[in-house]
Design an enzyme around this catalytic site. Sequence first.
Site, short mmCIF file in Angstrom:
data_model
loop_
_atom_site.label_atom_id
_atom_site.label_comp_id
_atom_site.label_asym_id
_atom_site.label_seq_id
_atom_site.Cartn_x
_atom_site.Cartn_y
_atom_site.Cartn_z
N ARG A 98 -8.68 1.19 10.09
CA ARG A 98 -8.24 -0.18 10.38
C ARG A 98 -9.23 -0.95 11.24
O ARG A 98 -8.99 -2.11 11.55
CB ARG A 98 -6.89 -0.13 11.10
N ARG A 121 12.24 -1.28 10.24
CA ARG A 121 11.35 -0.90 11.33
C ARG A 121 11.34 -1.97 12.42
O ARG A 121 11.38 -3.16 12.10
CB ARG A 121 9.92 -0.72 10.80
N ARG A 136 0.95 -8.61 13.91
CA ARG A 136 0.26 -7.59 13.11
C ARG A 136 -0.72 -8.23 12.13
O ARG A 136 -1.80 -7.70 11.88
CB ARG A 136 1.28 -6.73 12.35
N ARG A 154 12.09 -5.37 3.95
CA ARG A 154 11.67 -3.97 3.80
C ARG A 154 12.61 -3.03 4.54
O ARG A 154 13.07 -3.31 5.64
CB ARG A 154 10.25 -3.80 4.35
N LYS A 188 0.83 -1.22 0.00
CA LYS A 188 0.00 0.00 0.00
C LYS A 188 0.86 1.26 0.00
O LYS A 188 0.63 2.18 -0.76
CB LYS A 188 -0.91 0.05 1.24
P1 AMP Z 1 1.74 0.93 9.33
O1 AMP Z 1 2.86 1.86 9.04
O2 AMP Z 1 0.48 1.32 8.60
O3 AMP Z 1 2.09 -0.51 9.11
O4 AMP Z 1 1.40 1.09 10.88
C1 AMP Z 1 2.33 0.74 11.88
C2 AMP Z 1 1.63 0.60 13.21
O5 AMP Z 1 1.02 1.85 13.58
C3 AMP Z 1 0.48 -0.41 13.23
O6 AMP Z 1 0.93 -1.74 13.44
C4 AMP Z 1 -0.36 0.12 14.38
O7 AMP Z 1 0.22 -0.20 15.64
C5 AMP Z 1 -0.23 1.64 14.22
N1 AMP Z 1 -1.30 2.18 13.33
C6 AMP Z 1 -1.14 2.76 12.13
N2 AMP Z 1 -2.32 3.15 11.61
C7 AMP Z 1 -3.25 2.78 12.52
C8 AMP Z 1 -4.67 2.87 12.56
N3 AMP Z 1 -5.39 3.41 11.56
N4 AMP Z 1 -5.30 2.38 13.66
C9 AMP Z 1 -4.61 1.85 14.69
N5 AMP Z 1 -3.28 1.71 14.71
C10 AMP Z 1 -2.60 2.17 13.63
#
Ligand code: AMP
Length: 222
Positions: free
Chosen positions: A88, A161, A172, A127, A13
């Site tokens: 989410r 990360r 996750r 990544r 994404k």
């Molecule tokens: P991402 O970069 O989108 O993979 O997000 C990394 C982490 O940030 C996720 O595993 C969640 O812990 C938190 N996170 C990001 N976006 C959201 C969201 N919309 N709702 C809840 N937690 C989020």
Amino acid sequence: MTVIFLGPPGAGKGTQATDVVETRGLVHVATGNLFRALDFETDLGREVKAHMDGGGLVPDDVVLKMVDEHLRSDAVGDKTVLFDGFPRTVAQAQGLDRLLGELGRTLSGVVYFQIDDEVVVSRLSGRRTCAACGTPFHVDSKPPKVEGVCDTCGSTDLVQRDDDQPETVRKRLATYHEQTAPLIDYYESRGLLRRIDADGDIEAIGRQTLAIVDESLAARPS
Ligand code: AMP
């Protein structure tokens, strides 16, 4: 107008969003990037980091408040927004519906990046993410043009990360299936969902993504 990219972690994404926003001049709102930019020495930052490091979700009220403030900021204004990694949960999707109504925005479409869990686990181990601007790379499939240098902002801080470690990735994915996957039906039942097979040639997926975004924006003018 507003577009959403939905799918599990590692589906691509962020990679596709980076290209689409650049080509079409959209505003990229990635909640994960907003959270990673927080000061982790504050109470809010500490709370958010604990959820991220554990592979769970940041609570809905915290997420919705941050998105609300961001959408009302000058950085966004009336530009078309591409959400990546938000919403989410069903509660976040309902909160977004309310917010879009208040702001007079239209949800033009939802692009769902479909991919198997095993592919995600192997992808995320390779990544690398720019610590300065969040642009994602991959050691094999999408290396930066100049080794060790971010294509977007020129930073040399390309890192793995913490939450891309295999054990956290599995947590996750479980969180995704439990809390985020119900959004597929939520948007499909409203005729907004378009599916992409996210396990394939990155450039072909990019062309398909762009075509779907263009169609969605053309079909639902604000
Ligand atoms: P991402 O970069 O989108 O993979 O997000 C990394 C982490 O940030 C996720 O595993 C969640 O812990 C938190 N996170 C990001 N976006 C959201 C969201 N919309 N709702 C809840 N937690 C989020």
